[in-house]
Motif scaffolding. Structure first.
Motif, PDB file in Angstrom:
ATOM      1  N   THR A   1       0.841  -1.191   0.000  1.00 42.46           N
ATOM      2  CA  THR A   1       0.000   0.000   0.000  1.00 42.46           C
ATOM      3  C   THR A   1       0.879   1.246   0.000  1.00 42.46           C
ATOM      4  N   LEU A   2       0.718   2.094  -1.003  1.00 41.06           N
ATOM      5  CA  LEU A   2       1.555   3.277  -1.122  1.00 41.06           C
ATOM      6  C   LEU A   2       1.167   4.320  -0.088  1.00 41.06           C
ATOM      7  N   SER A   3       2.159   5.058   0.371  1.00 43.21           N
ATOM      8  CA  SER A   3       1.924   6.103   1.363  1.00 43.21           C
ATOM      9  C   SER A   3       1.233   7.305   0.717  1.00 43.21           C
ATOM     10  N   PRO A   4       0.575   8.135   1.504  1.00 44.95           N
ATOM     11  CA  PRO A   4      -0.045   9.354   0.956  1.00 44.95           C
ATOM     12  C   PRO A   4       0.948  10.249   0.216  1.00 44.95           C
ATOM     13  N   LYS A   5       2.195  10.281   0.702  1.00 39.57           N
ATOM     14  CA  LYS A   5       3.213  11.104   0.044  1.00 39.57           C
ATOM     15  C   LYS A   5       3.443  10.622  -1.389  1.00 39.57           C
ATOM     16  N   THR A   6       3.624   9.314  -1.562  1.00 40.55           N
ATOM     17  CA  THR A   6       3.857   8.762  -2.900  1.00 40.55           C
ATOM     18  C   THR A   6       2.648   8.985  -3.800  1.00 40.55           C
ATOM     19  N   VAL A   7       1.451   8.749  -3.273  1.00 45.27           N
ATOM     20  CA  VAL A   7       0.227   8.945  -4.060  1.00 45.27           C
ATOM     21  C   VAL A   7       0.121  10.389  -4.529  1.00 45.27           C
ATOM     22  N   ASP A   8       0.444  11.324  -3.644  1.00 40.60           N
ATOM     23  CA  ASP A   8       0.376  12.743  -4.000  1.00 40.60           C
ATOM     24  C   ASP A   8       1.375  13.078  -5.102  1.00 40.60           C
ATOM     25  N   VAL A   9       2.595  12.538  -4.993  1.00 36.99           N
ATOM     26  CA  VAL A   9       3.610  12.791  -6.018  1.00 36.99           C
ATOM     27  C   VAL A   9       3.171  12.230  -7.360  1.00 36.99           C
ATOM     28  N   LEU A  10       2.642  11.020  -7.359  1.00 37.51           N
ATOM     29  CA  LEU A  10       2.243  10.366  -8.612  1.00 37.51           C
ATOM     30  C   LEU A  10       1.073  11.077  -9.277  1.00 37.51           C
ATOM     31  N   LYS A  11       0.096  11.516  -8.500  1.00 35.81           N
ATOM     32  CA  LYS A  11      -1.083  12.160  -9.075  1.00 35.81           C
ATOM     33  C   LYS A  11      -0.789  13.554  -9.607  1.00 35.81           C
TER      34      LYS A  11
END
Length: 498
Positions: free
Chosen positions: A53-63
């Motif tokens: 499960t990706l962290s919120p930080k990674t999800v934010d960077v990717l989006k």
């Protein structure tokens, strides 16, 4: 003989057509459901530890990516479990980043042409095991495979998986367009980064730093007055003359503010930095490391050599990989470094050796302030000389501090001290020495860029059974279940016989 009436044939034909139509409809519905399921689905990590499960930080960077980012993997195929772990993680990146994340897996053993093409384009060694990130027209970022895991250097056991932490950190760094900035001092006879032709130049060192996402620049402290604010580390590579008091003060101030320093001092040189280094428990001896061994002719001869064998590499992140392998590092014209002793009842020291000779080497003390005219006939003097093993390289690690601007945790003052600079010259450079240098720089400049992404520890789950439970499982698996299936088969056969 009974003939089939037209109505009967019509009914049978209609029934057949109806059956075919039903099969076609069912297949059509299944195809539609599969298509919709492929296009619109909910991705769920069902592992109990939420390992992928990706962290919120990674999800934010990717989006928030505004252009495609390509991720190439050149991983060691001899460790398929680790390579699969990285591949599964990158699939999670693709799920969130959609078309903006493109992953290409390269196996140099099979994709020879593609591997050679990328090596030429991205400037890396074909023997390296890397994850490479490419974005827009910016300098690619390289993540070493060994940085993706916490590994015990003694046992080789893989612990926590740091893939998301390292890859997202490289991704953020690439998006920001920043590289680590390392300054090499000049004005004191140091080795030149721009010199790739003469034997004493450091041109090859400058090239090796590029693959480490490091930008190297010159720094004249006498003119500048202070270490630049954007310096991730300062390197002092073989000065021939002493630093001026104003320069010493600038370096002292920089280190006190959690600075990072790599210093390489040759024998018989005075840097003027003794008092600064003393604050951090590092002392350069005024000696020459010698080794007395046998020549090919069978005679004994003393040479100014520090030979580092497998046991002479510390279990530190800089040198732990060397300690695992059966390799050696030969450093000529070196001086030793003394570390403060630590009493058993005292807390662990912040200093640690990195490179150490075996007991056959020793430090010949410079008694008259001059270099020996010919060290070949010198022998160890137990009264005046320093007994082996002697330390050739050491480090100081100040631990962790809180950044007052961001409130994030960051490394405190770090220093790597080496008793020679000549092993990195253009004409004497060897892979082990170069790797030691780049590992040292990497350790100094490494930052906890993604602090809310914790390493993932794989969890192993087991079932404890009592002897009675174990016997029950064995009997069920070997006798009851097969026996029940056999009886059911016999019953079915007997029923049909009737």
């Amino acid at each position: 003989m009974k003939t089939e009436t037209p109505s009967a044939r019509s009914s049978r034909r209609s029934a057949g057509l109806q059956s075919i139509l039903n099969v076609v409809l069912v297949l059509g519905i299944l195809l539609i459901l599969n298509y919709l399921g492929f296009k619109h689905y909910k991705h769920k990590d069902l592992s109990l530890s939420q390992f992928y499960t990706l962290s919120p930080k990674t999800v934010d960077v990717l989006k928030n990516l505004d252009s495609p980012m390509t991720i190439y993997t050149f991983l060691d195929q001899r460790n398929p479990a680790q390579a699969d772990q990285v591949a599964t993680l990158l699939k999670e990146y693709q799920q969130v980043g959609n078309k903006n994340i493109v992953v290409e897996k390269i196996d140099p053993a099979f994709d020879i042409t593609r591997a050679a093409e990328l090596q030429k384009k991205l400037h890396f060694d074909g023997n390296d095991h890397l994850v490479i990130l490419e974005y827009k027209d910016r300098t690619p970022r390289f993540v070493k495979e060994e940085d993706l895991y916490d590994m015990n250097p003694m046992t080789g056991h893989v612990g926590a998986f740091k893939g998301e932490q390292q890859i997202t950190a490289a991704m953020m760094n690439l998006i920001e367009g920043k590289v680590s900035k390392v300054y090499f001092t000049e004005g004191h006879g140091e080795h030149s980064l721009q010199d790739s032709s003469s034997p004493a130049g450091y041109g090859f060192v400058a090239q090796s730093l590029k693959s480490e996402n490091v930008e190297a620049s010159n720094l004249n402290l006498g003119q500048k007055g202070d270490v630049p604010a954007d310096a991730d580390a300062v390197v002092i590579a073989g000065p021939a003359v002493s630093f001026a008091p104003i320069e010493v003060e600038a370096l002292d101030k920089y280190l006190a503010a959690n600075g990072k320093l790599l210093i390489l001092l040759d024998p018989y040189t005075i840097s003027g930095l003794d008092d600064v280094l003393k604050k951090y428990g590092l002392k350069y001896e005024d000696d020459l490391v010698l080794y007395r061994g046998m020549t090919t002719a069978g005679t004994q001869m003393t040479v100014p050599l520090a030979a580092i064998y497998q046991g002479g590499f510390s279990m530190h992140p800089i040198t732990s990989k060397f300690a695992q392998a059966n390799i050696q590092l030969m450093i000529y014209d070196a001086r030793s470094i003394t570390l403060p002793p630590v009493a058993p009842d005292q807390p662990p020291s912040k200093t640690q050796f990195l490179l150490q000779t075996d007991p056959d080497a020793w430090g010949w003390i410079n008694k008259d302030g001059k270099a020996p005219p010919d060290p070949k006939q010198l022998t160890y003097n137990k009264i005046t000389d320093i007994a082996g093993p002697v330390t050739i390289a050491a480090e100081y690690d100040g631990g962790q501090v809180t950044d007052p601007k961001t409130s994030a945790t960051m490394p405190a003052t770090r220093i790597v001290a080496v008793g020679s600079s000549k092993f990195l010259e253009n004409d004497t450079q060897e892979p082990v020495g170069t790797n030691f240098f780049t590992n040292s720089v990497d350790w100094l400049v490494k930052k906890n860029a993604v602090l809310d992404i914790s390493p993932k520890k794989p969890q192993e789950y087991g079932v404890s059974l009592s002897p009675m439970q174990f016997r029950t499982v064995i009997w069920c698996a070997l006798f009851f279940v097969p026996g029940a299936a056999l009886l059911m088969g016999i019953f079915t056969w007997y029923s049909r016989r009737k």
